[in-house]
Scaffold this motif. Structure first.
Motif, short mmCIF file in Angstrom:
data_model
loop_
_atom_site.label_atom_id
_atom_site.label_comp_id
_atom_site.label_asym_id
_atom_site.label_seq_id
_atom_site.Cartn_x
_atom_site.Cartn_y
_atom_site.Cartn_z
N ILE A 110 -2.43 -0.59 -18.76
CA ILE A 110 -3.70 0.04 -18.36
C ILE A 110 -3.62 0.47 -16.90
O ILE A 110 -4.03 1.58 -16.54
CB ILE A 110 -4.88 -0.93 -18.57
CG1 ILE A 110 -4.96 -1.40 -20.03
CG2 ILE A 110 -6.19 -0.31 -18.10
CD1 ILE A 110 -5.09 -0.31 -21.05
N PHE A 111 -3.07 -0.40 -16.07
CA PHE A 111 -2.89 -0.12 -14.65
C PHE A 111 -2.12 1.20 -14.47
O PHE A 111 -2.55 2.09 -13.73
CB PHE A 111 -2.11 -1.29 -14.02
CG PHE A 111 -2.23 -1.40 -12.55
CD1 PHE A 111 -3.17 -2.23 -11.98
CD2 PHE A 111 -1.40 -0.69 -11.72
CE1 PHE A 111 -3.29 -2.35 -10.61
CE2 PHE A 111 -1.51 -0.79 -10.34
CZ PHE A 111 -2.45 -1.62 -9.79
N THR A 112 -1.01 1.31 -15.18
CA THR A 112 -0.17 2.51 -15.07
C THR A 112 -0.87 3.74 -15.64
O THR A 112 -0.81 4.82 -15.04
CB THR A 112 1.16 2.28 -15.80
OG1 THR A 112 1.79 1.10 -15.28
CG2 THR A 112 2.11 3.45 -15.63
N ASP A 166 -17.99 8.52 -6.91
CA ASP A 166 -16.87 7.69 -6.51
C ASP A 166 -16.33 6.92 -7.72
O ASP A 166 -17.10 6.51 -8.60
CB ASP A 166 -17.28 6.66 -5.45
CG ASP A 166 -17.62 7.31 -4.11
OD1 ASP A 166 -17.46 8.54 -3.96
OD2 ASP A 166 -18.04 6.57 -3.20
N ILE A 167 -15.03 6.74 -7.73
CA ILE A 167 -14.38 5.91 -8.74
C ILE A 167 -13.65 4.81 -7.99
O ILE A 167 -12.86 5.06 -7.09
CB ILE A 167 -13.40 6.72 -9.59
CG1 ILE A 167 -14.15 7.82 -10.35
CG2 ILE A 167 -12.64 5.80 -10.56
CD1 ILE A 167 -13.26 8.75 -11.16
N TYR A 168 -13.93 3.58 -8.40
CA TYR A 168 -13.25 2.41 -7.84
C TYR A 168 -12.30 1.88 -8.89
O TYR A 168 -12.63 1.80 -10.07
CB TYR A 168 -14.26 1.32 -7.46
CG TYR A 168 -15.02 1.63 -6.20
CD1 TYR A 168 -14.54 1.23 -4.96
CD2 TYR A 168 -16.21 2.35 -6.26
CE1 TYR A 168 -15.24 1.53 -3.80
CE2 TYR A 168 -16.91 2.65 -5.11
CZ TYR A 168 -16.43 2.24 -3.88
OH TYR A 168 -17.12 2.54 -2.74
N PHE A 169 -11.14 1.48 -8.42
CA PHE A 169 -10.13 0.92 -9.32
C PHE A 169 -9.52 -0.27 -8.65
O PHE A 169 -9.17 -0.26 -7.50
CB PHE A 169 -9.07 1.98 -9.62
CG PHE A 169 -7.85 1.48 -10.35
CD1 PHE A 169 -7.98 0.77 -11.53
CD2 PHE A 169 -6.59 1.76 -9.87
CE1 PHE A 169 -6.85 0.32 -12.21
CE2 PHE A 169 -5.46 1.33 -10.55
CZ PHE A 169 -5.58 0.61 -11.71
N GLN A 214 8.14 1.54 -16.51
CA GLN A 214 9.25 0.60 -16.47
C GLN A 214 9.42 0.00 -15.07
O GLN A 214 9.64 -1.20 -14.92
CB GLN A 214 10.54 1.27 -16.93
CG GLN A 214 10.57 1.53 -18.42
CD GLN A 214 11.82 2.26 -18.84
OE1 GLN A 214 12.02 3.42 -18.48
NE2 GLN A 214 12.67 1.58 -19.59
N LYS A 215 9.32 0.83 -14.05
CA LYS A 215 9.45 0.33 -12.68
C LYS A 215 8.35 -0.66 -12.34
O LYS A 215 8.59 -1.67 -11.67
CB LYS A 215 9.45 1.50 -11.69
CG LYS A 215 10.72 2.30 -11.72
CD LYS A 215 10.69 3.44 -10.72
CE LYS A 215 12.02 4.22 -10.77
NZ LYS A 215 12.05 5.29 -9.78
N ILE A 216 7.15 -0.40 -12.81
CA ILE A 216 6.02 -1.29 -12.55
C ILE A 216 6.21 -2.62 -13.28
O ILE A 216 5.96 -3.68 -12.72
CB ILE A 216 4.70 -0.57 -12.93
CG1 ILE A 216 4.40 0.49 -11.86
CG2 ILE A 216 3.55 -1.55 -13.09
CD1 ILE A 216 3.27 1.42 -12.20
N VAL A 217 6.68 -2.57 -14.51
CA VAL A 217 6.91 -3.80 -15.28
C VAL A 217 8.00 -4.65 -14.63
O VAL A 217 7.95 -5.88 -14.65
CB VAL A 217 7.25 -3.48 -16.75
CG1 VAL A 217 7.75 -4.71 -17.50
CG2 VAL A 217 6.03 -2.88 -17.45
N ARG A 218 8.98 -4.01 -14.03
CA ARG A 218 10.11 -4.74 -13.44
C ARG A 218 9.73 -5.54 -12.19
O ARG A 218 10.49 -6.41 -11.77
CB ARG A 218 11.23 -3.76 -13.12
CG ARG A 218 11.91 -3.24 -14.37
CD ARG A 218 13.00 -2.23 -14.08
NE ARG A 218 13.56 -1.77 -15.34
CZ ARG A 218 13.80 -0.48 -15.61
NH1 ARG A 218 13.55 0.46 -14.70
NH2 ARG A 218 14.30 -0.14 -16.78
#
Length: 141
Positions: free
Chosen positions: A117-119, A138-141, A14-18
């Motif tokens: 997806i990001f969250t 390694d993982i890149y995002f 919710q915080k990310i969407v806001r």
């Protein structure tokens, strides 16, 4: 893996969407929204950002590298975006940037494309890091 706290994950989402990371507007209000995004992520996912390397690309793009045990192996790339389209001129049933939950549905710009997806990736990384997990490569995002 330690069980993810679903209520906390929902609160993070919710915080990310806001955050109004509207990419088709070039005014300072939206630039400030983008500038506030990475500090919010660091607050919500402290173990992740203590562990990973993070850099901004062209001011608002975020590149994260989670160093694996063997960096000579081909890396994994996970992708999602955090920018959204403006809600101007659209008839939303509920405000587009409040992330209200109504009848078990989260209403908000980015809930389906692509802040979800990001969250989810950040929630998984945070849990795995708390468990002491280090990826093989390694993982890149």
């Amino acid at each position: 893996m330690t069980e993810i706290n679903k209520d906390l994950a929902l609160e993070h989402f919710q915080k990310i969407v806001r955050v109004k990371t509207v990419s088709n507007k070039d005014d300072e209000i939206y630039k400030e929204e983008f500038r506030s995004f990475l500090p919010l992520l660091k607050e919500l996912y402290p173990e992740t950002f203590k562990t990973v390397e993070c850099q901004l690309i062209n001011e608002f793009g975020i590149l994260i590298r989670w160093k694996g045990k063997n960096s000579s192996r081909k890396p994994v790339v996970l992708m999602a975006h955090h920018d959204v389209v403006s809600d101007e001129g659209q008839n939303w049933k509920h405000p587009a940037f409040e992330a209200e939950i109504i009848d078990d549905v989260i209403w908000g710009r980015g809930t389906i494309d692509n802040k979800c997806i990001f969250t989810a990736i950040l929630e998984a990384m945070e849990g795995l890091i708390k468990d002491g997990f280090t990826p093989e490569r390694d993982i890149y995002f």
